[in-house]
Design a protein around this motif. Structure first.
Motif, mmCIF file in Angstrom:
data_model
loop_
_atom_site.group_PDB
_atom_site.id
_atom_site.type_symbol
_atom_site.label_atom_id
_atom_site.label_comp_id
_atom_site.label_asym_id
_atom_site.label_seq_id
_atom_site.Cartn_x
_atom_site.Cartn_y
_atom_site.Cartn_z
ATOM 1 N N GLY A 60 0.825 -1.202 0.000
ATOM 2 C CA GLY A 60 0.000 0.000 0.000
ATOM 3 C C GLY A 60 0.857 1.248 0.000
ATOM 4 O O GLY A 60 1.791 1.374 0.780
ATOM 5 N N GLY A 61 0.582 2.183 -0.901
ATOM 6 C CA GLY A 61 1.367 3.403 -1.021
ATOM 7 C C GLY A 61 1.418 4.197 0.272
ATOM 8 O O GLY A 61 2.434 4.784 0.614
ATOM 9 N N ARG A 62 0.317 4.247 1.016
ATOM 10 C CA ARG A 62 0.266 5.012 2.265
ATOM 11 C C ARG A 62 1.208 4.418 3.310
ATOM 12 O O ARG A 62 1.920 5.143 3.993
ATOM 13 C CB ARG A 62 -1.188 5.038 2.793
ATOM 14 N N VAL A 63 1.218 3.105 3.435
ATOM 15 C CA VAL A 63 2.101 2.441 4.392
ATOM 16 C C VAL A 63 3.552 2.720 4.018
ATOM 17 O O VAL A 63 4.375 3.066 4.869
ATOM 18 C CB VAL A 63 1.835 0.914 4.441
ATOM 19 N N GLN A 64 3.860 2.631 2.745
ATOM 20 C CA GLN A 64 5.207 2.890 2.259
ATOM 21 C C GLN A 64 5.612 4.341 2.554
ATOM 22 O O GLN A 64 6.732 4.615 2.975
ATOM 23 C CB GLN A 64 5.264 2.611 0.763
ATOM 24 N N GLU A 65 4.703 5.250 2.361
ATOM 25 C CA GLU A 65 4.969 6.668 2.620
ATOM 26 C C GLU A 65 5.256 6.906 4.106
ATOM 27 O O GLU A 65 6.203 7.612 4.467
ATOM 28 C CB GLU A 65 3.759 7.505 2.183
ATOM 29 N N ILE A 66 4.460 6.312 4.976
ATOM 30 C CA ILE A 66 4.642 6.466 6.419
ATOM 31 C C ILE A 66 5.986 5.889 6.852
ATOM 32 O O ILE A 66 6.740 6.528 7.595
ATOM 33 C CB ILE A 66 3.479 5.801 7.198
ATOM 34 N N LEU A 67 6.297 4.679 6.386
ATOM 35 C CA LEU A 67 7.564 4.052 6.752
ATOM 36 C C LEU A 67 8.742 4.871 6.223
ATOM 37 O O LEU A 67 9.759 5.023 6.908
ATOM 38 C CB LEU A 67 7.629 2.618 6.209
ATOM 39 N N GLY A 68 8.601 5.419 5.037
ATOM 40 C CA GLY A 68 9.654 6.254 4.469
ATOM 41 C C GLY A 68 9.904 7.490 5.293
ATOM 42 O O GLY A 68 11.056 7.875 5.553
ATOM 43 N N LYS A 69 8.829 8.140 5.744
ATOM 44 C CA LYS A 69 8.969 9.334 6.589
ATOM 45 C C LYS A 69 9.608 8.985 7.927
ATOM 46 O O LYS A 69 10.450 9.725 8.438
ATOM 47 C CB LYS A 69 7.609 9.998 6.804
ATOM 48 N N GLN A 70 9.185 7.861 8.512
ATOM 49 C CA GLN A 70 9.769 7.448 9.787
ATOM 50 C C GLN A 70 11.265 7.161 9.629
ATOM 51 O O GLN A 70 12.066 7.541 10.484
ATOM 52 C CB GLN A 70 9.060 6.204 10.320
ATOM 53 N N LEU A 71 11.639 6.518 8.551
ATOM 54 C CA LEU A 71 13.047 6.220 8.299
ATOM 55 C C LEU A 71 13.835 7.516 8.095
ATOM 56 O O LEU A 71 14.918 7.681 8.649
ATOM 57 C CB LEU A 71 13.204 5.304 7.083
ATOM 58 N N ASP A 72 13.285 8.444 7.321
ATOM 59 C CA ASP A 72 13.942 9.742 7.112
ATOM 60 C C ASP A 72 14.153 10.474 8.434
ATOM 61 O O ASP A 72 15.221 11.045 8.672
ATOM 62 C CB ASP A 72 13.134 10.622 6.153
ATOM 63 N N GLU A 73 13.130 10.488 9.276
ATOM 64 C CA GLU A 73 13.237 11.153 10.574
ATOM 65 C C GLU A 73 14.325 10.497 11.433
ATOM 66 O O GLU A 73 15.129 11.186 12.060
ATOM 67 C CB GLU A 73 11.898 11.108 11.321
ATOM 68 N N TYR A 74 14.339 9.167 11.455
ATOM 69 C CA TYR A 74 15.329 8.446 12.240
ATOM 70 C C TYR A 74 16.737 8.763 11.749
ATOM 71 O O TYR A 74 17.637 9.056 12.543
ATOM 72 C CB TYR A 74 15.072 6.933 12.180
ATOM 73 N N LEU A 75 16.945 8.701 10.431
ATOM 74 C CA LEU A 75 18.255 8.982 9.857
ATOM 75 C C LEU A 75 18.682 10.421 10.142
ATOM 76 O O LEU A 75 19.835 10.691 10.474
ATOM 77 C CB LEU A 75 18.249 8.713 8.353
ATOM 78 N N SER A 76 17.733 11.351 10.022
ATOM 79 C CA SER A 76 18.026 12.755 10.279
ATOM 80 C C SER A 76 18.366 12.988 11.754
ATOM 81 O O SER A 76 19.337 13.681 12.074
ATOM 82 C CB SER A 76 16.838 13.617 9.859
ATOM 83 N N ASP A 77 17.568 12.411 12.658
ATOM 84 C CA ASP A 77 17.802 12.562 14.099
ATOM 85 C C ASP A 77 19.166 12.009 14.514
ATOM 86 O O ASP A 77 19.799 12.524 15.423
ATOM 87 C CB ASP A 77 16.710 11.851 14.908
ATOM 88 N N ASN A 78 19.610 10.970 13.844
ATOM 89 C CA ASN A 78 20.880 10.332 14.187
ATOM 90 C C ASN A 78 22.041 10.816 13.308
ATOM 91 O O ASN A 78 23.115 10.238 13.319
ATOM 92 C CB ASN A 78 20.741 8.813 14.111
ATOM 93 N N LYS A 79 21.769 11.864 12.542
ATOM 94 C CA LYS A 79 22.777 12.512 11.705
ATOM 95 C C LYS A 79 23.492 11.544 10.764
ATOM 96 O O LYS A 79 24.720 11.605 10.596
ATOM 97 C CB LYS A 79 23.768 13.271 12.566
ATOM 98 N N VAL A 80 22.728 10.649 10.182
ATOM 99 C CA VAL A 80 23.291 9.728 9.200
ATOM 100 C C VAL A 80 22.646 9.926 7.825
ATOM 101 O O VAL A 80 22.670 9.048 6.989
ATOM 102 C CB VAL A 80 23.155 8.247 9.646
ATOM 103 N N HIS A 81 22.102 11.085 7.624
ATOM 104 C CA HIS A 81 21.501 11.411 6.330
ATOM 105 C C HIS A 81 22.581 11.867 5.371
ATOM 106 O O HIS A 81 23.479 12.609 5.742
ATOM 107 C CB HIS A 81 20.462 12.533 6.507
ATOM 108 N N THR A 82 22.502 11.450 4.140
ATOM 109 C CA THR A 82 23.432 11.889 3.114
ATOM 110 C C THR A 82 23.039 13.289 2.671
ATOM 111 O O THR A 82 21.875 13.552 2.377
ATOM 112 C CB THR A 82 23.391 10.917 1.914
#
Length: 164
Positions: A27-49
């Motif tokens: 489901g596109g919505r589930v994928q979108e939510i998981l993507g946002k959560q992953l982005d937030e986690y990566l950003s919070d932990n300063k591992v974003h490219t």
């Protein structure tokens, strides 16, 4: 996913929903939510490219494609075989392809070659060539070309690896 088809290295390709076989992730919505959560986690932990790092990786992939195109022209000339434009394809996979790479991530690539390329001789060549610099023929193996390239810092050739 990209492992089985060519990827345009000029853009960061995200897998389509059809790439996920699991109904939970289709489901596109589930994928979108998981993507946002992953982005937030990566950003919070300063591992974003950063944008600069992403742009640099695209340039590296473009350079790799250019090196491979020059190499395949040499192999084709030595074999007296004509090659069409786009005979070499560079496919990305792994964290870079999925868009979840971090500054220390490598970029996993698969290089697709025309059928006339001999896997052992043309791609990996003789390990003696890398050690001694002496080669049996004028054809240069891709590993040797990459190893001697001024912009290549690290190269891991795995002759026993196969893509299913």
């Amino acid at each position: 996913m990209c492992v089985y088809e060519a990827c345009d290295v000029s853009e960061n390709v995200v897998p389509a929903e059809t790439d996920f076989r699991d109904e939970v992730l289709s489901g596109g919505r589930v994928q979108e939510i998981l993507g946002k959560q992953l982005d937030e986690y990566l950003s919070d932990n300063k591992v974003h490219t950063t944008a600069y790092e992403k742009e640099h990786r695209v340039k590296v992939l473009e350079t790799l494609k250019g090196i491979c195109e020059d190499w395949i022209r040499g192999i084709a000339d030595a074999s007296v075989v004509g090659i069409p434009d786009g005979a070499i394809r560079i496919c990305t996979f792994g964290s870079y392809h999925l868009g979840v790479d971090h500054p220390e991530s490598d970029v996993d690539v698969l290089i697709l070659c025309p059928k006339f390329v001999d896997r052992q001789k043309d791609i990996f060549g003789s390990l003696d060539v890398l050690c001694t610099g002496k080669r049996e023929t004028s054809r240069r193996a891709l590993v040797e070309v990459l190893h001697k390239h001024s912009q290549v810092d690290e190269l891991l050739a795995i002759p026993d690896a196969f893509v299913p």
